[in-house]
Design an enzyme around this catalytic site. Structure first.
Site, PDB file in Angstrom:
ATOM      1  N   THR A 472     110.198  45.404 108.597  1.00  0.00           N
ATOM      2  CA  THR A 472     110.973  45.277 107.360  1.00  0.00           C
ATOM      3  C   THR A 472     111.126  46.672 106.763  1.00  0.00           C
ATOM      4  OG1 THR A 472     110.053  43.074 106.976  1.00  0.00           O
ATOM      5  CG2 THR A 472     110.937  44.118 105.084  1.00  0.00           C
ATOM      6  N   ASP A 512     109.954  33.044 111.779  1.00  0.00           N
ATOM      7  CA  ASP A 512     108.999  32.947 110.674  1.00  0.00           C
ATOM      8  C   ASP A 512     108.723  31.493 110.290  1.00  0.00           C
ATOM      9  OD1 ASP A 512     108.536  35.614 110.514  1.00  0.00           O
ATOM     10  OD2 ASP A 512     109.665  35.973 108.684  1.00  0.00           O
ATOM     11  N   SER A 538     106.476  36.876 103.683  1.00  0.00           N
ATOM     12  CA  SER A 538     105.421  37.562 102.939  1.00  0.00           C
ATOM     13  C   SER A 538     105.964  38.690 102.077  1.00  0.00           C
ATOM     14  CB  SER A 538     104.371  38.131 103.906  1.00  0.00           C
ATOM     15  OG  SER A 538     103.679  37.099 104.563  1.00  0.00           O
TER      16      SER A 538
END
Length: 676
Positions: A472, A512, A538
Site C-alpha cells: 500500500t 483480503d 487494515s
C-alpha cells in the site's frame, strides 16, 4: 541556485536601472524632439530596496541552497537510488501554511504545487494519487482503492471517504476458492491472486471525485497535469519500483501489456534509473480529466478493465488464467461512500480513524483505549536521538499486548458493516471505556499472553478470519486553510494482480476476503465473500485533535498513517504513542523502531533500524533479550512501513506544521518555506 530562484530578476540590476533612468532625466537626456530640456532637476535618490527573499516553497532546502524536486540538479531527492531498508539522518522539517508528505518525491512535488496555487488538501490529494499511480504502480493507482479522512477546519468536522473495491455481482461465497460452486477446482494460475478472481471493482477514482465535489477549490481537469507530463515525457525508475518489477517478473510476464511496459526487448526487467514513458496512462488520465470519474467507470476505459479481468490465458508459453466475473454494470454501479469516522478520546486528545470496511480505525482506537490504562510516559525510549531512540522493554511489551487484544476483536467481529453488523450495531460497544479497561486487566507485567481471545459481546457466534494483507502507500496533507487529508491507497500486493490495462495495474484486493465462508468450527466468517461487498482492510489513516476543556474535539494536532498490510495498525499505534506519550517530533515518531504484534506469540522489532542489534541472534541486544524473558517470540525481520506524519507545533512563538517522512521508503516532506 534553484530553477525557481534563477528565474527571478536580480534586485540589484533592477535598482541600478532605476537609478540610471532617473539620472538620465536629471541630466537633460532629451525629450525625444531633438531639443534639450530647459529645466534641470536635481537627482532623485532611489529608495532602498531590500533583497527579495527566495521563494523556496515546494523545494528541498539543504546546506547547498534549494533545489526543485525533479529538476535533476545536485541534491534532487527524485534522483533514483537503490531501495534501502532505512535511510539515516532524516530530521523534521517545518512549514508555515501548507505541507504534504508522500512516499515519492515526485508525488510530494505534485501535491505541493497544487497547494502553492491555493488548492485544497483534496485538490492536492487528486494530483498526488495520479502521480503515485505512475511512479509507484506496485503500491497504488487507478486500478485500486483507498480510504480518506478529511478534516474541514472551518466546520471543524471530520468525514471518512470509502473508496474500497467491491466484489462483482456474480460472486458467490466460494468465488476465491473454486471456479464455480459446481466446478470445485482452484482458480489458476497458482490460486486466486494472479487470476481475474482477485480483482475488485476499483474505487479510488470515484472516491476522489466525491471528495473533490465536497471540498475541491481548483478545477478537476487542472489537477492531472503533473502526472500527464511525467507519463508523456518519462521519469526514472526508482529503487523500490525496480525491485518490484524484478520481484514480480513471473506474474507480470503473463500479461502482454505489462511485459511491454516493465521489461526490455530482451525480456529483462527494466532497471533502476531507466527512463520510462507511459503514453497509455497519459491518455487514461486525459479521459478522466475531461469526463470525470464517469470516463473511468463507463465507456472505453471501463471496457478495457472488464476485458482484462475476464482474460482466460496469458504468457509465453500460454498458461490458463481463471477469469473474473466483473461486468460493465459492476463498474457503472460502483459507489464511493461517505461514512462517519471512528472517533474516540485518548488521554488529552481525540483520535479519529477509518470506519469499516477498514478495521484500522477500530483496532487503533481499541489498542489506544487499552493503553490509556497505563502510564506509558515512564516507559519512553532511552537515548532519544533523531532516529527516535531505543524503545524500552516495558514500552514494547505493553503496546504489543494491547495490540494482541485489539487484533483478536477485529479478527472476529469487523467486516463490511453494510453486510455484517458490529456488536451493538456500532463501534461503541467494542470501544467502551469500561470494556477496554477490563481488557487492559488481562495484561501481565511479567509475562506475554502470547495469543489473546476475542471479547464476548453476547452476539451470534462468528468465525475468526486471519488474512495476510500486503502492500500500500500513504500520504498526509494540510492546506493553507488548515484543512487536512490523510489517505491510504492500495492495489493490495506488490504489482496487484499483475493484470495491466491502459497504462495501469489492476488490484488483487478481493484476496483480503476470507477464501472460505466458514471457519474450522463451521461458524460463518464475517469477512466472507458476498456480491457487492467490500473486503476488510487494515488501512488506518488517522487524525488527532486536542481535547477542549469541556471534553469536546478541539484543534487539529496530527495526521498520520502508513502502508504495511496487516501491520499498518502497529505502525500507526507506535507513531501516535511516540508523539503523544513520548514527546517525539514528527520525524522521530516516524523513524522510531517499528514494533508490535498481531494476535500471535510473535512480537516484531524492525531489524532494519539502527537501534536494533540483530547480531548473534539478538543475544547482545537488551531489548530483544528482555522481551524474550517475558515470553515474547521476537522477530527482527525488516519492516517496510511508509509512515507520513504532520504535527501542528509551536516554534519560537509561531504555529507551524512539522513533517516527517518514513526513512524506510523514498518519500519527502514539502511545503512553504521549508526549514531544517
Amino acid at each position: 541556485m534553484s530553477l525557481a530562484t534563477s528565474r527571478r530578476p536580480d534586485w540589484r540590476l533592477s535598482t541600478t536601472l532605476t537609478a540610471c533612468l532617473l539620472l538620465l532625466s536629471a541630466c537633460g537626456g532629451g525629450n525625444g524632439d531633438g531639443v534639450d530640456n530647459a529645466v534641470v532637476t536635481p537627482p532623485v535618490t532611489p529608495p532602498v530596496t531590500e533583497p527579495a527573499v527566495p521563494d523556496t516553497a515546494c523545494e528541498v532546502v539543504n546546506s547547498g541552497g534549494s533545489v526543485v524536486v525533479g529538476s535533476g540538479l545536485p541534491g534532487d531527492p527524485a534522483a533514483p537510488e537503490p531501495a534501502s531498508g532505512y535511510r539515516l539522518g532524516k530530521t523534521a522539517v517545518h512549514a508555515k501554511q501548507y505541507m504534504v508528505v508522500t512516499a515519492n518525491p515526485l508525488a510530494s512535488r505534485a501535491g505541493c504545487d497544487v497547494l502553492k496555487q491555493g488548492g485544497s488538501a483534496v485538490d492536492a490529494a487528486v494530483a498526488v494519487q495520479m502521480v503515485l499511480g505512475l511512479v509507484e504502480p506496485q503500491s497504488s493507482g487507478l486500478g485500486g482503492g483507498a480510504f480518506m479522512l478529511h478534516y474541514d477546519a472551518a466546520q471543524k468536522k471530520v468525514v471518512a471517504y470509502d473508496g474500497r473495491e467491491t466484489a462483482p455481482a456474480a460472486a458467490t461465497e466460494n468465488y476465491l476458492r473454486w471456479v464455480s460452486d459446481t466446478q470445485r477446482t482452484a482458480p489458476q494460475p497458482g490460486g486466486a491472486r494472479a487470476s481475474g478472481r482477485s480483482i475488485g471493482t476499483p474505487g479510488a477514482v470515484r472516491m476522489l471525485e466525491m471528495a473533490h465535489k465536497d471540498h475541491g477549490k481548483l478545477a478537476w481537469n487542472g489537477l492531472f497535469g503533473s502526472a500527464e507530463q511525467l507519463a508523456s515525457n518519462g521519469f526514472q525508475i526508482s529503487g523500490r519500483m525496480a525491485d518490484a518489477i524484478r520481484g514480480g517478473a513471473t506474474g507480470l510476464s503473463r500479461d502482454p501489456e505489462a511485459v511491454a511496459y516493465f521489461f526490455n526487448a530482451d525480456g529483462s526487467p527494466r532497471a533502476l534509473g531507466t527512463t520510462i514513458k507511459n503514453p497509455a496512462y497519459a491518455a487514461t488520465l486525459k479521459t478522466i480529466a475531461e469526463k470525470g470519474a464517469d470516463g473511468f467507470y463507463t465507456g472505453a476505459v471501463a471496457q478495457g478493465i472488464v476485458d482484462k479481468i475476464r482474460v482466460t490465458s496469458g504468457g509465453t508459453p500460454a498458461v490458463a488464467i481463471t477469469p473474473g466475473l466483473t461486468t460493465m454494470e459492476d463498474l457503472a454501479n460502483y459507489q464511493a461512500k461517505r461514512r462517519d469516522p471512528v472517533c474516540t478520546t485518548y488521554r488529552a486528545y481525540w483520535v479519529c480513524g477509518m470506519s469499516p470496511p477498514s478495521s484500522g480505525g477500530i483496532a487503533v482506537a481499541s489498542a489506544l483505549g487499552i493503553l490509556e490504562n497505563f502510564d506509558l510516559s515512564i516507559h519512553k525510549p532511552t537515548a532519544i536521538d533523531i532516529e527516535g531512540g531505543k524503545p524500552t522493554v516495558m514500552g514494547v511489551h505493553l503496546v504489543s499486548e494491547a495490540e494482541r487484544l485489539a487484533y483478536a476483536d477485529r479478527d472476529k467481529y469487523v467486516a463490511d458493516t453494510d453486510f455484517v453488523s458490529l456488536p451493538g450495531g456500532s463501534p461503541a460497544m467494542m470501544l467502551d471505556k469500561n470494556y477496554l479497561r477490563s481488557r487492559a486487566g488481562l495484561i501481565r507485567f511479567d509475562r506475554s499472553m502470547g495469543t489473546a481471545s476475542a471479547g464476548v459481546f453476547g452476539t451470534a457466534p462468528a468465525g475468526v478470519s486471519l488474512i495476510e494483507e500486503r502492500g500500500t502507500t500513504h500520504f498526509s496533507i494540510v492546506d493553507k486553510q488548515g484543512n487536512a487529508v490523510v489517505m491510504t491507497t492500495t492495489v493490495e500486493a506488490g504489482m496487484g494482480s499483475y493484470h495491466m490495462t491502459q497504462g495501469f495495474l489492476l488490484n488483487n484486493q478481493l484476496t483480503d476476503f476470507s477464501a472460505t465462508p466458514t471457519d474450522s468450527t463451521g461458524a460463518p466468517v464475517a469477512n466472507r465473500v458476498e456480491p457487492g461487498k467490500r473486503p476488510r482492510s487494515s488501512m488506518a489513516p488517522t487524525l488527532v485533535f486536542k481535547k477542549n476543556a469541556d471534553g469536546s474535539m478541539g484543534d487539529f494536532l496530527m495526521g498520520t498513517g502508513s502502508p504495511g498490510g496487516g501491520t499498518i495498525i502497529q505502525y500507526v499505534v507506535k507513531t501516535v504513542v511516540g508523539a503523544l506519550d513520548w514527546g517525539l517530533d514528527a520525524q522521530q515518531a516516524t523513524n522510531l523502531v517499528d514494533f508490535g504484534a498481531s494476535n500471535s506469540a510473535t512480537t516484531s522489532l524492525g531489524g532494519e533500524h539502527p537501534s536494533i542489534n540483530t547480531a548473534n541472534g539478538g543475544a547482545d541486544d537488551p531489548l530483544i533479550m528482555g522481551l524474550r524473558g517475558l515470553g515474547h517470540t521476537v522477530s527482527t525481520s525488516a519492516q517496510s512501513s511508509g509512515i507520513g506524519t504532520i504535527i501542528r507545533v509551536q516554534r519560537n512563538g509561531q504555529s507551524l506544521l512539522q513533517g516527517g517522512a518514513d526513512p524506510r521508503r523514498e518519500g519527502i516532506v514539502l511545503g512553504d518555506a521549508i526549514q531544517p
